[in-house]
Design a protein around this motif. Structure first.
Motif, short mmCIF file in Angstrom:
data_model
loop_
_atom_site.label_atom_id
_atom_site.label_comp_id
_atom_site.label_asym_id
_atom_site.label_seq_id
_atom_site.Cartn_x
_atom_site.Cartn_y
_atom_site.Cartn_z
N TYR A 241 0.85 -1.20 0.00
CA TYR A 241 0.00 0.00 0.00
C TYR A 241 0.88 1.25 0.00
O TYR A 241 1.88 1.30 0.71
CB TYR A 241 -0.91 0.04 1.24
N ARG A 242 0.44 2.20 -0.80
CA ARG A 242 1.12 3.49 -0.79
C ARG A 242 0.03 4.55 -0.93
O ARG A 242 -0.64 4.66 -1.97
CB ARG A 242 2.10 3.57 -1.95
N LEU A 243 -0.15 5.32 0.13
CA LEU A 243 -1.14 6.40 0.10
C LEU A 243 -0.49 7.61 -0.59
O LEU A 243 0.55 8.09 -0.14
CB LEU A 243 -1.57 6.76 1.53
N ASP A 244 -1.10 8.05 -1.69
CA ASP A 244 -0.56 9.20 -2.42
C ASP A 244 -1.70 10.19 -2.70
O ASP A 244 -2.84 9.96 -2.29
CB ASP A 244 0.12 8.74 -3.72
N THR A 245 -1.38 11.28 -3.37
CA THR A 245 -2.40 12.32 -3.59
C THR A 245 -3.56 11.81 -4.45
O THR A 245 -4.70 12.23 -4.28
CB THR A 245 -1.80 13.59 -4.23
N GLU A 246 -3.24 10.89 -5.33
CA GLU A 246 -4.30 10.32 -6.18
C GLU A 246 -5.33 9.56 -5.33
O GLU A 246 -6.54 9.75 -5.49
CB GLU A 246 -3.64 9.37 -7.18
N LYS A 247 -4.85 8.73 -4.42
CA LYS A 247 -5.79 8.01 -3.55
C LYS A 247 -6.50 8.97 -2.59
O LYS A 247 -7.67 8.79 -2.28
CB LYS A 247 -5.07 6.90 -2.77
N MET A 248 -5.78 10.00 -2.14
CA MET A 248 -6.40 10.99 -1.25
C MET A 248 -7.56 11.70 -1.95
O MET A 248 -8.50 12.13 -1.30
CB MET A 248 -5.37 12.01 -0.76
N SER A 249 -7.48 11.82 -3.28
CA SER A 249 -8.55 12.51 -4.02
C SER A 249 -9.86 11.70 -3.99
O SER A 249 -10.92 12.23 -4.28
CB SER A 249 -8.11 12.79 -5.46
N LEU A 250 -9.77 10.41 -3.65
CA LEU A 250 -10.97 9.57 -3.55
C LEU A 250 -11.65 9.71 -2.19
O LEU A 250 -12.79 9.27 -2.01
CB LEU A 250 -10.60 8.09 -3.75
N ALA A 251 -10.93 10.26 -1.22
CA ALA A 251 -11.41 10.28 0.17
C ALA A 251 -12.26 11.50 0.45
O ALA A 251 -12.26 12.47 -0.31
CB ALA A 251 -10.22 10.25 1.12
N ARG A 252 -12.99 11.44 1.56
CA ARG A 252 -13.82 12.57 1.96
C ARG A 252 -12.96 13.77 2.36
O ARG A 252 -11.83 13.62 2.79
CB ARG A 252 -14.73 12.16 3.12
N GLU A 253 -13.56 14.95 2.24
CA GLU A 253 -12.86 16.19 2.56
C GLU A 253 -12.48 16.27 4.04
O GLU A 253 -11.55 16.99 4.41
CB GLU A 253 -13.73 17.40 2.20
N ASP A 254 -13.26 15.57 4.88
CA ASP A 254 -13.00 15.66 6.32
C ASP A 254 -12.39 14.37 6.89
O ASP A 254 -12.34 14.19 8.11
CB ASP A 254 -14.30 16.00 7.08
N MET A 255 -11.90 13.49 6.02
CA MET A 255 -11.23 12.30 6.54
C MET A 255 -9.92 12.71 7.22
O MET A 255 -9.25 13.64 6.78
CB MET A 255 -10.93 11.31 5.40
N LEU A 256 -9.56 12.01 8.30
CA LEU A 256 -8.26 12.24 8.94
C LEU A 256 -7.34 11.10 8.57
O LEU A 256 -7.74 9.94 8.60
CB LEU A 256 -8.39 12.27 10.47
N VAL A 257 -6.09 11.42 8.23
CA VAL A 257 -5.08 10.38 8.03
C VAL A 257 -4.18 10.35 9.26
O VAL A 257 -3.53 11.36 9.58
CB VAL A 257 -4.20 10.64 6.79
N LEU A 258 -4.17 9.22 9.94
CA LEU A 258 -3.27 9.03 11.08
C LEU A 258 -2.26 7.95 10.73
O LEU A 258 -2.50 7.10 9.86
CB LEU A 258 -4.06 8.61 12.33
N HIS A 259 -1.14 7.98 11.42
CA HIS A 259 -0.09 6.96 11.27
C HIS A 259 0.72 7.05 12.56
O HIS A 259 1.11 8.15 12.95
CB HIS A 259 0.77 7.27 10.04
N PRO A 260 0.99 5.92 13.21
CA PRO A 260 1.76 6.03 14.46
C PRO A 260 3.20 6.50 14.21
O PRO A 260 3.84 7.00 15.14
CB PRO A 260 1.73 4.60 15.02
N LEU A 261 3.67 6.32 12.96
CA LEU A 261 5.05 6.57 12.58
C LEU A 261 5.98 5.62 13.35
O LEU A 261 5.59 5.17 14.41
CB LEU A 261 5.44 8.04 12.78
N PRO A 262 7.15 5.28 12.90
CA PRO A 262 7.77 5.78 11.67
C PRO A 262 7.10 5.23 10.41
O PRO A 262 6.57 4.13 10.42
CB PRO A 262 9.20 5.23 11.78
N ARG A 263 7.17 6.05 9.33
CA ARG A 263 6.70 5.56 8.03
C ARG A 263 7.92 5.16 7.21
O ARG A 263 9.01 5.69 7.40
CB ARG A 263 5.90 6.65 7.32
#
Ligand code: CP
Length: 300
Positions: A241-263
């Motif tokens: 999986y790789r989250l990029d701007t293209e996939k982000m364009s499919l998501a809702r305007e108010d979705m939050l992206v979290l990640h515990p990190l490290p990425r």
């Protein structure tokens, strides 16, 4: 003393009060600069860490307390063959509170049972990471106002990722929660977690593009290289999986992206500029929530 080994060691009400205190500290940190004066925290890290160890240490320093510990266990008497039990028994006589990270699942529970001082699990193997969960809950609460009524996608290595094990368990206690577990079959959410959340609605998919469209929260995770027995399997799955701007364009305007990190590669750096990307903010909440947790466990 009280311990934090797994998320449900605290009631929902207790978690709520820790999150509230975390927000209060964030908005008025000057008020708390002396509350841990004379107190000592030990950070015992048998596994690498950037955020957890340094946020615990900055938390205690910002509360006016002090810290001791190790981040290189080969420099401790563990390398001479000392048992974890003897290490905990010894260190607990020096300090007021202990945070420990260890590569073995279940060791935190064992250590807490013999520890005479408040003991915090800072991550045990592929099992639990309850202070990351407090961090995640505070980030969600601060951004959404509530921990109820959420559709949460968890994506990546759900098998070995302890952060998602703890978060699923913690979130299943809130109202109207739905999980979407997004992973390759080899890295599916383990049965022990599914059993713990069995009263909460969940589905499983391999497809991030399909799942992303109606999520409130997308929780991305790293493929946990250090947990794989077979390096070839890691190589095959690491970039699934790789989250990029293209996939982000499919998501809702108010979705939050979290990640515990490290990425590693699972979120493209171009996503960092998206206002929905909250993972660095999340790392900051981690310090404030650990300040609140230390106060709670020390009874301050
Ligand atoms: N999120 C987290 O546990 O990060 P570290 O491994 O850097 O502590």
């Amino acid at each position: 003393g009280r311990h934090l080994v797994k998320p449900d060691d605290f009631t929902v009400e207790e978690i709520s009060s820790i999150l509230k205190l975390g927000m209060q500290i964030k908005s008025n940190p000057e008020r708390y600069i002396n509350v841990c004066e004379g107190k000592l925290l030990a950070t015992l890290f048998y596994e690498p860490s950037t955020r957890t160890r340094l946020s615990f240490e900055s938390a205690m320093n910002r509360l006016g307390g002090r810290i001791i510990g190790f981040s290189d266990p080969t420099a401790s008497s563990t390398s001479k063959g000392e048992s974890l039990e003897d290490t905990i028994t010894t260190v607990s006589q020096y300090v007021d509170i202990i945070a420990m990270r260890h590569p073995l699942s279940g060791v935190a529970n064992h250590a807490s049972a013999i520890c005479k001082k408040p003991f915090i699990n800072a991550g045990d193997g592929n099992n639990q990471h309850p202070t990351q969960t407090l961090t995640d809950l505070l980030t969600i609460k601060a951004n959404r106002g509530s921990l109820d009524n959420l559709k949460i996608g968890m994506c990546g290595d759900l098998k070995y990722g302890r952060t998602v094990h703890s978060l699923a368990k913690a979130m299943s206690r809130y109202k109207n929660i739905e999980f979407v577990f997004i992973s390759p079959e080899e890295l599916n959410m383990p049965e022990f977690v599914k059993e713990e959340i069995k009263d909460t609605k969940y589905s499983e998919t391999t497809c991030l593009e399909d799942a992303i469209v109606d999520l409130d929260i997308l929780y991305m995770t790293r493929v946990q290289k250090e947990r794989f027995d077979d390096p070839d399997e890691y190589e095959r799955l690491k970039d699934v999986y790789r989250l990029d701007t293209e996939k982000m364009s499919l998501a809702r305007e108010d979705m939050l992206v979290l990640h515990p990190l490290p990425r590693v590669n699972e979120i493209s750096v171009e996503v960092d500029k998206d206002p929905r990307a909250k993972y660095f903010e999340q790392a900051q909440y981690g310090m404030y929530v650990r300040m609140a947790l230390i106060m709670k466990l020390l009874g301050l």
